[in-house]
Design a protein around this motif. Structure first.
Motif, PDB file in Angstrom:
ATOM      1  N   MET A 108       0.838  -1.208   0.000  1.00  0.00           N
ATOM      2  CA  MET A 108       0.000   0.000   0.000  1.00  0.00           C
ATOM      3  C   MET A 108       0.870   1.254   0.000  1.00  0.00           C
ATOM      4  SD  MET A 108      -2.898   1.120   2.796  1.00  0.00           S
ATOM      5  CE  MET A 108      -3.692   2.708   2.723  1.00  0.00           C
ATOM      6  N   ALA A 109       0.460   2.275  -0.749  1.00  0.00           N
ATOM      7  CA  ALA A 109       1.220   3.516  -0.820  1.00  0.00           C
ATOM      8  C   ALA A 109       1.211   4.222   0.529  1.00  0.00           C
ATOM      9  CB  ALA A 109       0.622   4.424  -1.888  1.00  0.00           C
ATOM     10  N   ASN A 110       2.264   5.022   0.791  1.00  0.00           N
ATOM     11  CA  ASN A 110       2.299   5.768   2.044  1.00  0.00           C
ATOM     12  C   ASN A 110       1.404   7.002   1.940  1.00  0.00           C
ATOM     13  OD1 ASN A 110       3.752   7.904   0.768  1.00  0.00           O
ATOM     14  ND2 ASN A 110       5.683   6.813   1.108  1.00  0.00           N
ATOM     15  N   ALA A 111       1.312   7.758   3.035  1.00  0.00           N
ATOM     16  CA  ALA A 111       0.375   8.882   3.108  1.00  0.00           C
ATOM     17  C   ALA A 111       0.635   9.926   2.026  1.00  0.00           C
ATOM     18  CB  ALA A 111       0.452   9.523   4.493  1.00  0.00           C
ATOM     19  N   LYS A 112       1.916  10.267   1.807  1.00  0.00           N
ATOM     20  CA  LYS A 112       2.255  11.276   0.804  1.00  0.00           C
ATOM     21  C   LYS A 112       1.899  10.801  -0.601  1.00  0.00           C
ATOM     22  CE  LYS A 112       3.767  15.120   2.495  1.00  0.00           C
ATOM     23  NZ  LYS A 112       3.058  16.387   2.139  1.00  0.00           N
ATOM     24  N   GLN A 113       2.155   9.527  -0.860  1.00  0.00           N
ATOM     25  CA  GLN A 113       1.832   8.984  -2.174  1.00  0.00           C
ATOM     26  C   GLN A 113       0.319   8.969  -2.403  1.00  0.00           C
ATOM     27  OE1 GLN A 113       3.916   5.247  -1.663  1.00  0.00           O
ATOM     28  NE2 GLN A 113       5.562   5.872  -3.065  1.00  0.00           N
ATOM     29  N   LEU A 114      -0.426   8.591  -1.355  1.00  0.00           N
ATOM     30  CA  LEU A 114      -1.888   8.574  -1.473  1.00  0.00           C
ATOM     31  C   LEU A 114      -2.424   9.977  -1.747  1.00  0.00           C
ATOM     32  CD1 LEU A 114      -2.952   6.116   1.377  1.00  0.00           C
ATOM     33  CD2 LEU A 114      -3.175   5.757  -1.088  1.00  0.00           C
ATOM     34  N   GLN A 115      -1.840  10.965  -1.084  1.00  0.00           N
ATOM     35  CA  GLN A 115      -2.287  12.343  -1.305  1.00  0.00           C
ATOM     36  C   GLN A 115      -2.012  12.772  -2.743  1.00  0.00           C
ATOM     37  OE1 GLN A 115      -1.515  15.314   1.794  1.00  0.00           O
ATOM     38  NE2 GLN A 115      -0.848  16.745   0.201  1.00  0.00           N
TER      39      GLN A 115
END
Length: 202
Positions: free
Chosen positions: A1-8
């Motif tokens: 799963m992508a990290n928070a920055k990537q998800l944003q």
């Protein structure tokens, strides 16, 4: 799963590509996370855009979100795109828009009975400007169309939801023009006072 920055970054790309308001559920489905996390990502994205004074902002339109250019840069954008300014709404258009906004969903017959004149042209103009739209049909003879406001209406008037509509002035004339109960045909109900006046005239 992508990290928070990537998800944003992914959510920002989705909103940019969509070009229209998106529900949180659709975004959540695309990035495969719960709605609560998507909500937090959107809040962080909006805050970041504001913090760095970006020319782009995140709009909340009811239960939907959309990326948009900031209104203060509109003149510059129009120069580049050579987009003509939209003609201002007429007084009649504002009146019809108010009737729809405060009483939706409403029929064309309802609007015309409130205003006392034919409103076909004004309704067509408001639909063309995407400020109102067809919301379905009443289960009545002839199945008349009903109209309501759109996300563009919220955006144009800087509302996040219909709950942001200003309260109507407390006077009898405004109440009679903009707020009616409807009968089975989708038309404004006559008040007892009006019925008594009509009886007296007869």
């Amino acid at each position: 799963m992508a990290n928070a920055k990537q998800l944003q970054a992914i959510v920002e790309a989705i909103l940019f590509s969509a070009g229209e308001p998106l529900e949180i559920s659709r975004i959540s489905q695309a990035i495969d996370v719960e709605d609560e996390l998507t909500q937090q990502i959107l809040m962080n994205l909006g805050a970041e855009l504001d913090e760095r004074n970006s020319g782009i902002c995140l709009l909340k339109l009811g239960d939907k979100y959309q990326l948009s250019t900031r209104s203060k840069y509109g003149d510059y954008i129009r120069k580049v795109l050579e987009v003509k300014k939209n003609a201002p709404l007429s007084q009649a258009a504002f009146e019809v828009l108010a009737v729809v906004a405060y009483n939706q969903p409403v029929t064309k017959a309802f609007i015309e009975q409130v205003r006392g004149v034919d409103c076909s042209g004004v309704i067509a103009t408001l639909c063309q400007k995407k400020l109102i739209e067809e919301k379905g049909r009443l289960e009545l003879p002839g199945r008349p169309l009903v109209y309501g406001t759109t996300p563009d209406f919220l955006r144009c008037f800087s509302f996040t939801s219909l709950e942001d509509l200003p309260e109507l002035p407390s006077n009898e004339e405004t109440d009679r023009q903009l707020s009616f109960d409807t009968n089975e045909e989708g038309l404004p109900e006559k008040s007892e006072e009006t019925q008594e006046e009509n009886s007296a005239e007869e």
